[in-house]
Design an enzyme around this catalytic site. Structure first.
Site, PDB file in Angstrom:
ATOM      1  N   LYS A  20       0.870  -1.180   0.000  1.00  7.84           N
ATOM      2  CA  LYS A  20       0.000   0.000   0.000  1.00  7.84           C
ATOM      3  C   LYS A  20       0.907   1.230   0.000  1.00  7.84           C
ATOM      4  CE  LYS A  20      -1.918   3.085   1.760  1.00  7.84           C
ATOM      5  NZ  LYS A  20      -1.748   4.456   1.260  1.00  7.84           N
ATOM      6  N   GLU A  39       8.395   1.762  11.570  1.00  7.69           N
ATOM      7  CA  GLU A  39       9.474   2.757  11.442  1.00  7.69           C
ATOM      8  C   GLU A  39       8.782   4.107  11.413  1.00  7.69           C
ATOM      9  OE1 GLU A  39      12.842   0.580   8.802  1.00  7.69           O
ATOM     10  OE2 GLU A  39      11.221   1.536   7.724  1.00  7.69           O
ATOM     11  N   CYS A  92      13.012  10.924   7.827  1.00  6.31           N
ATOM     12  CA  CYS A  92      12.803  10.558   9.241  1.00  6.31           C
ATOM     13  C   CYS A  92      14.065  10.779  10.056  1.00  6.31           C
ATOM     14  CB  CYS A  92      12.360   9.112   9.343  1.00  6.31           C
ATOM     15  SG  CYS A  92      13.564   7.985   8.657  1.00  6.31           S
ATOM     16  N   GLU A 116       8.049  16.927  15.147  1.00  6.53           N
ATOM     17  CA  GLU A 116       8.648  16.671  13.836  1.00  6.53           C
ATOM     18  C   GLU A 116       8.006  17.622  12.826  1.00  6.53           C
ATOM     19  OE1 GLU A 116       7.611  12.953  11.849  1.00  6.53           O
ATOM     20  OE2 GLU A 116       9.635  12.857  11.017  1.00  6.53           O
TER      21      GLU A 116
HETATM   22  P1  NAP Z   1       1.627   8.692   7.258  1.00  4.37           P
HETATM   23  O1  NAP Z   1       0.592   9.721   7.057  1.00  4.37           O
HETATM   24  O2  NAP Z   1       1.654   7.974   8.558  1.00  4.37           O
HETATM   25  O3  NAP Z   1       1.457   7.656   6.053  1.00  4.37           O
HETATM   26  C1  NAP Z   1       2.304   6.562   5.848  1.00  4.37           C
HETATM   27  C2  NAP Z   1       1.543   5.499   5.095  1.00  4.37           C
HETATM   28  O4  NAP Z   1       0.481   5.015   5.931  1.00  4.37           O
HETATM   29  C3  NAP Z   1       0.870   6.024   3.823  1.00  4.37           C
HETATM   30  O5  NAP Z   1       0.858   5.000   2.853  1.00  4.37           O
HETATM   31  C4  NAP Z   1      -0.539   6.320   4.316  1.00  4.37           C
HETATM   32  O6  NAP Z   1      -1.464   6.339   3.280  1.00  4.37           O
HETATM   33  C5  NAP Z   1      -0.756   5.141   5.254  1.00  4.37           C
HETATM   34  N1  NAP Z   1      -1.820   5.311   6.235  1.00  4.37           N
HETATM   35  C6  NAP Z   1      -2.372   6.461   6.688  1.00  4.37           C
HETATM   36  N2  NAP Z   1      -3.356   6.179   7.588  1.00  4.37           N
HETATM   37  C7  NAP Z   1      -3.408   4.824   7.688  1.00  4.37           C
HETATM   38  C8  NAP Z   1      -4.219   3.924   8.441  1.00  4.37           C
HETATM   39  N3  NAP Z   1      -5.173   4.344   9.273  1.00  4.37           N
HETATM   40  N4  NAP Z   1      -4.011   2.592   8.305  1.00  4.37           N
HETATM   41  C9  NAP Z   1      -3.037   2.142   7.481  1.00  4.37           C
HETATM   42  N5  NAP Z   1      -2.255   2.945   6.715  1.00  4.37           N
HETATM   43  C10 NAP Z   1      -2.435   4.273   6.838  1.00  4.37           C
HETATM   44  O7  NAP Z   1       3.073   9.280   7.041  1.00  4.37           O
HETATM   45  P2  NAP Z   1       3.576  10.165   5.810  1.00  4.37           P
HETATM   46  O8  NAP Z   1       3.107  11.547   6.003  1.00  4.37           O
HETATM   47  O9  NAP Z   1       3.251   9.472   4.533  1.00  4.37           O
HETATM   48  O10 NAP Z   1       5.145  10.057   6.004  1.00  4.37           O
HETATM   49  C11 NAP Z   1       5.859  10.885   6.824  1.00  4.37           C
HETATM   50  C12 NAP Z   1       6.202  10.203   8.129  1.00  4.37           C
HETATM   51  O11 NAP Z   1       6.921   8.991   7.878  1.00  4.37           O
HETATM   52  C13 NAP Z   1       7.140  11.050   8.957  1.00  4.37           C
HETATM   53  O12 NAP Z   1       6.700  11.043  10.307  1.00  4.37           O
HETATM   54  C14 NAP Z   1       8.473  10.343   8.819  1.00  4.37           C
HETATM   55  O13 NAP Z   1       9.368  10.564   9.890  1.00  4.37           O
HETATM   56  C15 NAP Z   1       8.061   8.916   8.717  1.00  4.37           C
HETATM   57  N6  NAP Z   1       9.117   8.092   8.120  1.00  4.37           N
HETATM   58  C16 NAP Z   1       9.816   7.244   8.916  1.00  4.37           C
HETATM   59  C17 NAP Z   1      10.859   6.482   8.392  1.00  4.37           C
HETATM   60  C18 NAP Z   1      11.648   5.558   9.273  1.00  4.37           C
HETATM   61  O14 NAP Z   1      12.370   4.712   8.732  1.00  4.37           O
HETATM   62  N7  NAP Z   1      11.558   5.684  10.588  1.00  4.37           N
HETATM   63  C19 NAP Z   1      11.171   6.595   7.037  1.00  4.37           C
HETATM   64  C20 NAP Z   1      10.429   7.471   6.239  1.00  4.37           C
HETATM   65  C21 NAP Z   1       9.399   8.211   6.793  1.00  4.37           C
HETATM   66  P3  NAP Z   1      -1.870   7.728   2.520  1.00  4.37           P
HETATM   67  O15 NAP Z   1      -0.698   8.629   2.590  1.00  4.37           O
HETATM   68  O16 NAP Z   1      -2.185   7.288   1.176  1.00  4.37           O
HETATM   69  O17 NAP Z   1      -3.051   8.268   3.260  1.00  4.37           O
END
Ligand code: NAP
Length: 443
Positions: free
Chosen positions: A176, A251, A285, A384
């Site tokens: 996904k 992560e 991240c 963040e």
């Molecule tokens: P996000 O909003 O949490 O989304 C991540 C993924 O989860 C997307 O595919 C999103 O889909 C999906 N998602 C959202 N709500 C969900 C739910 N209720 N159930 C299942 N999946 C769901 O994060 P983002 O804004 O895309 O990414 C930024 C974040 O990722 C930052 O906090 C960053 O630090 C973190 N990150 C962490 C790492 C690491 O290795 N620690 C690496 C990269 C990024 P949609 O976007 O399509 O809604």
């Protein structure tokens, strides 16, 4: 909406239009549509997972010997390398990173498949001490259908990091990708198919996370979820997993810190700090978004940091010389800029204001922001931001910096710049972070 044709998605091995809402991938540098598709409906999600389960049981993928699966993964790596340039260009269009960065991400994705092919082929099962006249063993078995949920910031690398180990182990994988960046996951699925991964073993279901991601996570046939994304989404997924008694890998977010001590090589430290926060537009991240600088070298350090930060080439991601591209969406730009405005209201000094940078066109650009006199109880310090904003705090000693670094809810990565080997060695042990860089940006 643009006239681009709707792209098929992969539902249980079948390439067809989803039955859900239409969505688009926009080029963040211009706002133009670069891909259109229809998300899966909930019935499509059900079908993909059932077909994945069927493929896991009947396609022979799980039963292949590790070296046979490794051969397929090596072919995936090879195909990624053969198509490196078009994939890098597609990733640039899908998420707006500069081409120099997307080329590196594609190379990293190929390397990930190569690594897990080798790991799969060479992993040893063990004969354990027997407690009777029989032999006992620890063996590795696939789990069945597993899900990979990825964010938009480094799509091809994140998707490879989830797909490669799950496939190496013999699982079926439902991917996904983020709604904003669906294109690379679809390409990877085509490459896997071409390399010999059986139909149905990889599905790609782009669509809104709260609907599609949620349905996948809750599905009883999904035996494990590997998730990368925001902390609040991670908590939500962990709660669902607890209800299902399902293991998860999470992560999550970060607010990584860099410390520059008074004996540091100044120019080297300035370059490291700049790379740590402004590569990937701070949308990483492990972005080094908190900086602790020894008070004694502060003036000199800030002078050099400000000069180099304002000289960074921010702009067209297609230009090889570009060092920072746009943010992912107009909403991300508004959110990042609101943090800069908020920091001012909280008493910080805006030394360089990214909101003032001028860009042509409709892209989601913001400039780099340097914030001085940041209070350690302010929002801009604690939360963040996921953008090119650096919060700077002066410290009187190594001990003070260390305490501030550790006294924070996030600990993905950290880095220190010092010429003293003993201090660097102590830092490795004293600091509470997943990754530690010594005289290099957060790794
Ligand atoms: P996000 O909003 O949490 O989304 C991540 C993924 O989860 C997307 O595919 C999103 O889909 C999906 N998602 C959202 N709500 C969900 C739910 N209720 N159930 C299942 N999946 C769901 O994060 P983002 O804004 O895309 O990414 C930024 C974040 O990722 C930052 O906090 C960053 O630090 C973190 N990150 C962490 C790492 C690491 O290795 N620690 C690496 C990269 C990024 P949609 O976007 O399509 O809604």
């Amino acid at each position: 909406m643009s006239k681009l044709e709707l792209l098929p998605i992969n539902i249980g091995g079948e390439w067809r239009l989803g039955g859900g809402d239409e969505s688009a991938s926009l080029y963040p540098a211009t706002g133009e549509v670069v891909g259109r598709l229809r998300a899966p409906s909930l019935a499509d999600v059900q079908e993909a997972i059932e077909k994945a389960d069927q493929a896991f049981r009947t396609s022979g993928w799980a039963q292949k010997k590790p070296h046979e699966r490794a051969a397929v993964l090596h072919r995936v790596a090879q195909l990624i390398r053969e198509r490196a340039e078009p994939l890098a260009q597609l990733q640039r269009l899908d998420n707006g990173k500069p081409i120099s960065e997307t080329r590196a991400l594609v190379a990293s994705a190929a390397g990930t498949f190569q690594f897990f092919a080798a790991a799969c082929e060479t992993m040893e099962e063990t004969i354990t001490p027997s407690r009777g006249d029989f032999m006992t063993m620890s063996v590795y078995e696939p789990m069945g259908v597993v899900a990979a949920i990825t964010p938009w910031n480094s799509p091809i690398a994140s998707e490879a990091q989830k797909l490669a180990p799950a496939l190496a182990a013999g699982n079926a994988v439902v991917v996904k990708p983020a709604e904003a960046t669906p294109l690379l996951a679809l390409e990877l699925a085509r490459i896997c198919e071409e390399a010999g991964v059986p139909k149905g073993i990889v599905s790609v279901l782009p669509g809104r996370g709260s609907v599609i991601g949620d349905a996948i996570t809750k599905h009883p046939l999904v035996k494990r979820v590997s998730f990368t994304g925001g902390t609040s989404t991670g908590k939500h997924i962990a709660r669902i997993a607890a209800d299902k008694m399902m293991p998860v890998s999470l992560e999550l977010g970060g607010k990584s810190a860099t410390m520059v001590l008074e004996d540091a090589d100044l120019d080297h430290a300035v370059n490291g700090v700049l790379y740590g926060i402004f590569s990937s537009s701070g949308e990483s991240c492990i972005a080094g978004s908190r900086l602790f600088v020894a008070r004694k070298l502060y003036g000199d350090f800030m002078e050099r940091l400000t000069a180099k930060a304002t000289a960074l080439r921010v702009g067209d991601p297609a230009d090889e010389r570009t060092q920072m591209g746009p943010l992912i969406t107009a909403e991300a730009k508004a959110r990042v800029e609101s943090y800069v405005a908020g920091a001012e209201a909280e008493g910080a000094t805006v030394v360089v204001d990214g909101r003032e940078a001028k860009f042509e066109g409709n892209g989601f650009f913001t400039g780099v922001s340097l914030l001085d006199h940041v209070k350690t109880d302010s929002k801009v310090y604690l939360e963040e931001i996921f953008g090119p904003v650096l919060a700077i705090v002066r410290v009187n000693s190594y001990e003070e910096g260390l305490q501030l670094i550790n006294d924070h809810q996030f600990g993905n990565g950290t880095a220190i710049f010092t010429r003293d080997g003993g201090t660097a060695r102590s830092f490795e042990f004293d600091v509470e972070a997943g990754m530690v860089g010594i005289n290099v940006p957060i790794p």
